[in-house]
Design an enzyme around this catalytic site. Structure first.
Site, PDB file in Angstrom:
ATOM      1  N   ASP A 275       0.806  -1.039   0.028  1.00  0.00           N
ATOM      2  CA  ASP A 275       0.049   0.073   0.014  1.00  0.00           C
ATOM      3  C   ASP A 275       0.939   1.220  -0.081  1.00  0.00           C
ATOM      4  O   ASP A 275       2.300   1.213   0.138  1.00  0.00           O
ATOM      5  CB  ASP A 275      -0.886  -0.039   1.024  1.00  0.00           C
ATOM      6  CG  ASP A 275      -2.293   0.860   0.856  1.00  0.00           C
ATOM      7  OD1 ASP A 275      -2.246   1.779   0.016  1.00  0.00           O
ATOM      8  OD2 ASP A 275      -3.290   0.841   1.648  1.00  0.00           O
TER       9      ASP A 275
HETATM   10  C1  BGC Z   1      -5.014   3.145   0.265  1.00  0.00           C
HETATM   11  C2  BGC Z   1      -5.168   2.238  -0.908  1.00  0.00           C
HETATM   12  C3  BGC Z   1      -5.160   2.907  -2.265  1.00  0.00           C
HETATM   13  C4  BGC Z   1      -4.025   3.382  -2.398  1.00  0.00           C
HETATM   14  C5  BGC Z   1      -3.631   4.227  -3.603  1.00  0.00           C
HETATM   15  C6  BGC Z   1      -3.911   4.054   0.105  1.00  0.00           C
HETATM   16  O1  BGC Z   1      -3.924   4.919   1.009  1.00  0.00           O
HETATM   17  O2  BGC Z   1      -5.085   2.453   1.417  1.00  0.00           O
HETATM   18  O3  BGC Z   1      -6.496   1.417  -1.081  1.00  0.00           O
HETATM   19  O4  BGC Z   1      -5.521   2.026  -3.234  1.00  0.00           O
HETATM   20  O5  BGC Z   1      -3.870   4.336  -1.370  1.00  0.00           O
HETATM   21  O6  BGC Z   1      -4.362   5.213  -3.829  1.00  0.00           O
END
Ligand code: BGC
Length: 739
Positions: A275
């Protein structure tokens, strides 16, 4: 003897050379053989879009970037892709990712709302529309579906999940994977799905985002992992790590999750992305001393791509040079990344063909409207809905009545409010000639604390025969990092509702929100309540159809609604305990000065009792349904036999309508205490008024089992119960024995 052995050897060699290597793997081999270590590490690096900045262009040219997220301008995407394909040494295309969670331009209901439809086909259709729209600008990878089971409505991301149940999340997650990826990933309108967040994210303590979790292995495997396994089985091309730690081990450094389970047990051959910055965050978790150690932990744990963490690009090379990481390890990782790019056909079709007609196609809008119709849940109806002709003037009030941006819900980066049809607009357009519509918002947004508008709305209500109160939460109050400790309607909405009630006019409350809310008193005051979640672009027309009877509500709750926040976590599949709730004596009934005793005490809250506001699976219709007695194909089954349960459902009301028939099981005695009910199937059936249909469910040892402490899954022989019912609380169980 010797000659026979040689012959056998020759035959074996012949056989091996005849089994053709998977063409994709052969292409990967060829490419890997040409790649320098720096180029390999470059593939593992994902950056956020910076437009056509010189820095970005140079990094791509130098082969230092494998993927870019959050770039949505098709010209920029094609330009950057051209640099990768034409100017980088090995011409490896980039993959562009984006959070296309419940629609790109045409926004569908939030995933929690989609789950309330109990109709996976609507979710699949929604994901297909999203894929078509997003791929038209060159986005070939979405960070969805999120299949995090969540039993905590305080957690803002419950909006993005399919609710509290593992089976629901599994079924809906798989449907979305199918929708995003289409028949073949290499089709240019397909986008790679990403099952996230692996794993246990929905269990975050106190419903606060990114928080720690404690999840025993049997619970992890029974509750949190099944939707991810279903995503692998559905062919999900990628997975994403979660931010949380489980039992002290953050996911981005969790070898047990990412290698032992995902790769070894489930044989996942897709790509695992961290993530945002989550490998780097191993330092803040307190399990890595510095970035280099975080990079080491990430790679050891099998995380292929570093999303905006910069730790792989900065440290993997020295880790290899120091002999701490083998280059073969990196090859495996790069192989996973290249496999994704080959499967998507990016080497053959790297560019997007700009297509301004790709958005908001009539069929996309129709599908979005249908999804919004199916996802609204009728919680209460004192014979007032649908509004059919008996009223002359209708007051439309409340902060969500005409809030285009808010009805999109969380994760709608690319949505355009100008394209949303609000309830007020839809009602005025569709019924403005038939009824006198008096619109007065009362509050300008859900948290508004300025009461002056309420008086005007109350005056409007007094002039009307019926009031439509559009209440709820703005989109920004749910979603990532937007958790709440208080689940009441925000701002002055409760006072607003009381003032409307005091007019004596019937009030239909429509709630548009990202999560269950504690609205017991407002429900009491309302004549009818429709819980619509955030319904997306077409929420307005969908709600208008439901309110005026062109459509009949058919949604049911995918998550338990608490009466009070203090009941959380409250979910239907709880354990019985040694003292299940009975003889409930609430706080007002306790005599003053009474001595303490533990005799006869059971498991409940003095103030909330033991029941939620509404159970999982609950939802009304304008019609009524009767369930016949359930019959079973046998009283006893062997381990290799299937049990069929069936029941006839009759539409006994006046409306043609859909009913969600639910199938639950309980294992009465086992070596570990089992939930009081577990959802094992459901079927949404359409019944004309007066029509009956027989609904069948099958079950066998393969899904009657559970995970044991020695990491084995099996069903234990003994007595079970089954229900075919309207929701998770009703129905009469039937018993059978598994031998
Ligand atoms: C979130 C993810 C997301 C990623 C990209 C993160 O902060 O937890 O679910 O896909 O950002 O935007």
């Amino acid at each position: 003897m010797m000659r026979r052995n040689i012959l056998l050897l020759l035959m074996a060699v012949l056989l091996v050379s005849c089994v053709k290597k998977d063409p994709v793997e052969a292409k990967i081999d060829a490419l890997l053989a040409q790649m320098t270590l720096d180029e390999k590490i470059g593939q593992m690096n994902q950056l956020t879009g910076m437009g056509l900045s010189d820095d970005m262009k140079q990094q791509i040219k130098d082969g230092k970037v494998g993927s870019i997220l959050n770039e949505v301008d098709v010209n920029i995407i094609n330009n950057l892709q051209r640099i990768a394909v034409e100017e980088s040494r090995l011409h490896i295309p980039l993959i562009f990712g984006r959070d296309v969670i419940h629609g790109y331009k045409t926004i569908f209901p939030i995933p929690l709302g989609q789950a309330a439809s109990w109709n996976p086909a609507t979710a699949e259709a929604g994901a297909r529309v999203a894929a078509r729209e997003a791929s038209s600008v060159g986005i070939r990878w979405t960070f969805a579906p999120m299949v995090d089971v969540s039993r905590d409505p305080r957690w803002g991301r419950i909006a993005e999940s399919c609710g509290e149940d593992p089976y629901m999340n599994a079924v809906f997650g798989a449907a979305m994977v199918k929708g995003f990826q289409g028949d073949s990933l290499s089709n240019t309108t397909s986008i790679a799905a990403c099952a996230k967040h692996f794993a246990g994210y929905g269990a975050s303590e106190s419903g606060k985002d990114y928080n720690t979790t404690w999840i025993p292995d049997v619970q992890l495997r029974d509750v949190y992992l099944p939707p991810f396994k279903a995503a692998v089985d559905a062919g999900a091309a990628t997975f994403m790590c979660s931010f949380n730690d489980i039992n002290g081990v953050p996911s981005s450094g969790n070898k047990y999750l990412n290698r032992d389970i995902l790769r070894d047990e489930w044989k996942f051959d897709g790509m695992l992305v961290s993530d945002w910055g989550s490998i780097d965050q191993l330092i803040l978790h307190g399990v890595s001393e510095n970035q280099k150690d975080a990079a080491l932990k990430g790679i050891e744990a099998g995380v292929d791509m570093d999303m905006m963490g910069f730790v792989y690009i900065s440290h993997i090379k020295s880790l290899i040079e120091e002999g701490k990481v083998k280059e073969s390890f990196i090859d495996e990782t790069v192989r996973n990344i290249l496999r994704l790019k080959f499967r998507l056909g990016l080497f053959d079709h790297p560019y997007a063909t700009p297509d301004t007609t790709a958005f908001y196609k009539p069929e996309a809008l129709a599908a979005a409207k249908e999804a919004a119709v199916e996802s609204a849940v009728l919680l209460k109806n004192n014979d007032i809905l649908p509004l059919v002709g008996q009223y002359k003037s209708i007051a439309v009030v409340g902060p969500m009545a005409d809030a285009a941006l808010e009805q999109f819900g969380t994760w709608s980066f690319d949505a355009e409010p100008a394209h949303a049809i609000t309830p007020l607009k839809a009602i005025t357009d569709m019924y403005g000639k038939q009824y006198n519509i008096i619109a007065e918002p009362g509050l300008t947004f859900s948290r508004d604390s300025n009461a002056t508008g309420i008086a005007k709305a109350v005056a409007a209500a007094r002039k009307a025969d019926v009031v439509l109160f559009f209440a709820g939460e703005e989109a920004i109050l749910s979603g990532e990092a937007h958790c709440r400790a208080d689940l009441d309607l925000p701002g002055l909405q409760n006072q607003f509702m009381s003032a409307l009630k005091a007019t004596g006019k019937p009030v239909v409350m429509v709630v548009m929100a990202g999560r269950p809310l504690t609205i017991e008193n407002q429900i009491k005051d309302a004549s009818a309540v429709l819980f619509a979640f955030h319904g997306g672009t077409m929420a307005g027309p969908a709600l208008a159809d439901l309110i005026f009877g062109k459509a009949v509500p058919s949604g049911k709750l995918p998550v338990t609604f608490p009466r009070m926040v203090g009941q959380i976590p409250v979910y239907y599949a709880h354990k019985n305990t040694g003292r299940p709730a009975s003889n409930i004596v609430t706080i007002d009934k306790i005599p003053v000065g009474v001595f303490q005793t533990s005799l006869g005490n059971t498991s409940f809250h003095l103030d909330a009792g033991d029941k939620p506001m509404y159970p999982f699976g609950y939802g009304l219709s304008y019609s009524t349904f009767e369930y016949s007695k359930v019959t079973l194909s046998a009283k006893t089954i062997e381990k290799n036999q299937t049990l069929t349960a069936e029941c006839t459902v009759t539409n006994t009301g006046k409306y043609d309508a859909k009913e969600v028939v639910q199938f639950y099981v309980r294992d009465l005695v086992a070596s570990l205490a089992r939930p009081v009910r577990e959802l094992k199937g459901f079927d949404k059936v359409f019944l004309k008024a007066g029509e009956s249909k027989t609904v069948k469910f099958e079950i066998d040892a393969s899904n009657l089992g559970f995970w044991h402490q020695d990491k084995t899954y099996y069903a234990e022989p003994g007595e079970f119960q089954v229900w075919i019912s309207k929701d998770s609380q009703s129905g009469e169980p039937l018993n059978f024995v598994l031998k």
